[in-house]
Design an enzyme around this catalytic site. Structure first.
Site, short mmCIF file in Angstrom:
data_model
loop_
_atom_site.label_atom_id
_atom_site.label_comp_id
_atom_site.label_asym_id
_atom_site.label_seq_id
_atom_site.Cartn_x
_atom_site.Cartn_y
_atom_site.Cartn_z
CB CYS A 110 -0.98 -0.02 1.18
SG CYS A 110 -0.21 0.04 2.81
CB SER A 150 0.23 -3.52 2.80
OG SER A 150 1.11 -2.60 3.38
CG ASN A 189 4.40 -1.64 5.16
OD1 ASN A 189 5.52 -1.94 5.51
ND2 ASN A 189 3.42 -2.52 5.11
P1 4NP Z 1 -1.82 2.81 4.13
O1 4NP Z 1 -2.49 4.15 4.72
O2 4NP Z 1 -1.27 3.16 2.78
O3 4NP Z 1 -2.96 1.87 4.08
O4 4NP Z 1 -0.73 2.41 5.12
C1 4NP Z 1 -1.83 5.37 4.75
C2 4NP Z 1 -0.97 5.66 5.77
C3 4NP Z 1 -0.37 6.89 5.82
C4 4NP Z 1 -0.60 7.83 4.84
C5 4NP Z 1 -1.46 7.54 3.82
C6 4NP Z 1 -2.07 6.30 3.76
N1 4NP Z 1 0.01 9.11 4.92
O5 4NP Z 1 -0.27 9.94 4.04
O6 4NP Z 1 0.82 9.35 5.82
#
Ligand code: 4NP
Length: 156
Positions: free
Chosen positions: A8, A15, A11
């Protein structure tokens, strides 16, 4: 040994949850000796961090343990895994920037394996939403991974 990597963006939400769901389901089916499961993020935002506490809580309610630490997807992952499963189209595109057309033959969207996807092939990013989003993601992951294991057991 069948080697599967879930990817993803950060992470820390989707994921790691997919990894935990798969670990639990292969253990329940006594297949854990036959699989190597891991997860990674396309971004460097959260390297070294544990899963998001909201996702860890939602998973714990289903007796799914999330024990990973975030790492970034690297080129060697194309060599080290048989199947790489992206959570959404953006993740798929970001992975494609790192590999050749040949490398991309082992990359799929996880929700291709969701019998209730109805053409929506992305696991939505729950990071900026409420608690329900995390539970909805786990429902999608549980359906997709169940079907994925059936597929892998037929394939090899
Ligand atoms: P993930 O979710 O891709 O499912 O782990 C996210 C975690 C953090 C961020 C975006 C999506 N972020 O922008 O920090």
């Amino acid at each position: 040994m069948k080697k599967v990597l879930f990817v993803c963006l950060g992470n820390i939400c989707r994921s790691p949850a997919a990894e935990g769901v798969m670990q639990k389901k292969i253990r329940e089916r006594s297949l854990d000796e036959q699989y190597k499961i891991d997860s990674a993020g396309t971004s460097s935002f959260h390297i070294g961090e544990p899963p998001d506490p909201r996702m860890a809580y939602a998973a714990d309610q289903r007796e799914i343990a999330l024990e990973s630490r975030a790492r970034q997807f690297i080129y060697d992952d194309f060599k080290d895994f048989d199947l790489i499963l992206a959570m959404d189209e953006e993740n798929f595109e970001d992975i494609s920037l790192k590999g050749s057309t040949k490398d991309m033959e082992k990359v799929r969207l996880l929700r291709e394996f969701d019998p209730e996807a109805n053409g929506n092939l992305s696991v939505p990013d729950p990071y900026y939403g409420g608690a329900q989003g995390f539970d909805d993601v786990l429902d999608m992951l549980e359906r997709s991974v169940e079907n994925l294991i059936d597929f892998l057991e037929r394939q090899y």
